[in-house]
Design a protein around this motif. Structure first.
Motif, PDB file in Angstrom:
ATOM      1  N   PHE A   1      -1.126  -5.159  -8.202  1.00  0.00           N
ATOM      2  CA  PHE A   1      -2.435  -4.869  -7.961  1.00  0.00           C
ATOM      3  C   PHE A   1      -3.262  -4.962  -8.801  1.00  0.00           C
ATOM      4  O   PHE A   1      -3.167  -5.160 -10.086  1.00  0.00           O
ATOM      5  CB  PHE A   1      -2.384  -3.219  -7.554  1.00  0.00           C
TER       6      PHE A   1
ATOM      7  N   ARG B   1      -7.696  -7.390  -8.980  1.00  0.00           N
ATOM      8  CA  ARG B   1      -8.857  -7.697  -8.290  1.00  0.00           C
ATOM      9  C   ARG B   1      -8.972  -8.969  -8.328  1.00  0.00           C
ATOM     10  O   ARG B   1      -8.408  -9.689  -9.142  1.00  0.00           O
ATOM     11  CB  ARG B   1     -10.103  -7.222  -9.283  1.00  0.00           C
TER      12      ARG B   1
ATOM     13  N   ASN C   1       0.768  -1.473   0.063  1.00  0.00           N
ATOM     14  CA  ASN C   1       0.070   0.162  -0.077  1.00  0.00           C
ATOM     15  C   ASN C   1       1.018   1.232  -0.048  1.00  0.00           C
ATOM     16  O   ASN C   1       2.002   1.026  -0.261  1.00  0.00           O
ATOM     17  CB  ASN C   1      -0.922   0.081   1.225  1.00  0.00           C
TER      18      ASN C   1
ATOM     19  N   CYS D   1      -5.709  -7.447  -3.792  1.00  0.00           N
ATOM     20  CA  CYS D   1      -6.974  -6.835  -4.419  1.00  0.00           C
ATOM     21  C   CYS D   1      -7.190  -5.659  -3.824  1.00  0.00           C
ATOM     22  O   CYS D   1      -7.070  -5.499  -2.771  1.00  0.00           O
ATOM     23  CB  CYS D   1      -7.928  -7.984  -3.909  1.00  0.00           C
ATOM     24  N   GLN D   2      -7.443  -4.885  -4.971  1.00  0.00           N
ATOM     25  CA  GLN D   2      -7.625  -3.258  -4.546  1.00  0.00           C
ATOM     26  C   GLN D   2      -8.933  -3.009  -4.144  1.00  0.00           C
ATOM     27  O   GLN D   2      -9.300  -1.953  -3.431  1.00  0.00           O
ATOM     28  CB  GLN D   2      -7.481  -2.486  -5.941  1.00  0.00           C
ATOM     29  N   ASP D   3      -9.837  -4.028  -4.077  1.00  0.00           N
ATOM     30  CA  ASP D   3     -11.155  -3.800  -3.786  1.00  0.00           C
ATOM     31  C   ASP D   3     -11.339  -4.481  -2.249  1.00  0.00           C
ATOM     32  O   ASP D   3     -11.888  -3.621  -1.465  1.00  0.00           O
ATOM     33  CB  ASP D   3     -12.345  -4.676  -4.569  1.00  0.00           C
TER      34      ASP D   3
END
Ligand SMILES: [Zn+2]
Ligand SMILES: [Zn+2]
Ligand SMILES: [Zn+2]
Length: 170
Positions: free
Chosen positions: A158, A160, A102, A121-123
């Motif tokens: 990065f 999903r 991050n 996972c960015q979600d």
């Protein structure tokens, strides 16, 4: 001069000539225990260093703050700046490795773990690990076209995750 002292001196001589050379001649450093590694490089084995390594092993992919919280359960007096310094030292000795999951602090894992690429996972924020085979074509192309060697364990991709993607299509 006893045998262990002789080995230590020879290892220090190698280290002075470059750690890369030492790794090639003596095989991966993971065959030595962490406390041997510290002593060989002239560092003391301290409770803080031991606790930090144990926390990294236990937490796997933890930030310095998370590692500090874990260490402070046992040793209240170990402050965050000691944690940062210790992690940097262990990183430079090849005992831990870090990546960036991050925009904040780096995330650490033990260097003895098998090499892996991090998938974030960015979600949902889930962290998964992929084998270096998964990026073999990229590794090869960057080597051939740029003469560039990927530091696999430093790498984070990065995107999903499968769960988040399948929620969309449901
Ligand atoms: Zn980094
Ligand atoms: Zn990792
Ligand atoms: Zn997800």
């Amino acid at each position: 001069m006893d045998e262990s002292r002789r080995r230590e001196i020879s290892a220090m001589a190698h280290a002075a000539g470059g750690t890369r050379l030492e790794a090639m001649e003596e095989g991966p450093q993971r065959h030595r225990s962490w406390d041997e590694e510290l002593r060989l490089r002239g560092y003391r084995v301290t409770p803080a260093r031991q606790l930090v390594l144990e926390a990294v092993a236990r937490l796997n992919h933890a930030t310095p703050e998370e590692i500090a919280a874990c260490v402070q359960q046992t040793a209240k007096g170990v402050n965050i700046s000691t944690i940062y310094r210790t992690l940097e030292l262990l990183d430079s000795l090849g005992l831990v490795a870090h990546t960036h999951l991050n925009h904040g602090a780096p995330t650490y894992h033990l260097a003895t773990e098998a090499a892996h690429v991090h998938l974030v996972c960015q979600d949902c924020g889930k962290i998964d690990q992929a084998s270096p085979d998964a990026i073999a074509p990229l590794t090869k192309a960057l080597d051939e076209r740029h003469g560039f060697e990927i530091n696999v364990s430093h790498l984070t991709v990065f995107g999903r995750c499968n769960d988040c993607r399948s929620k969309d299509s449901a």
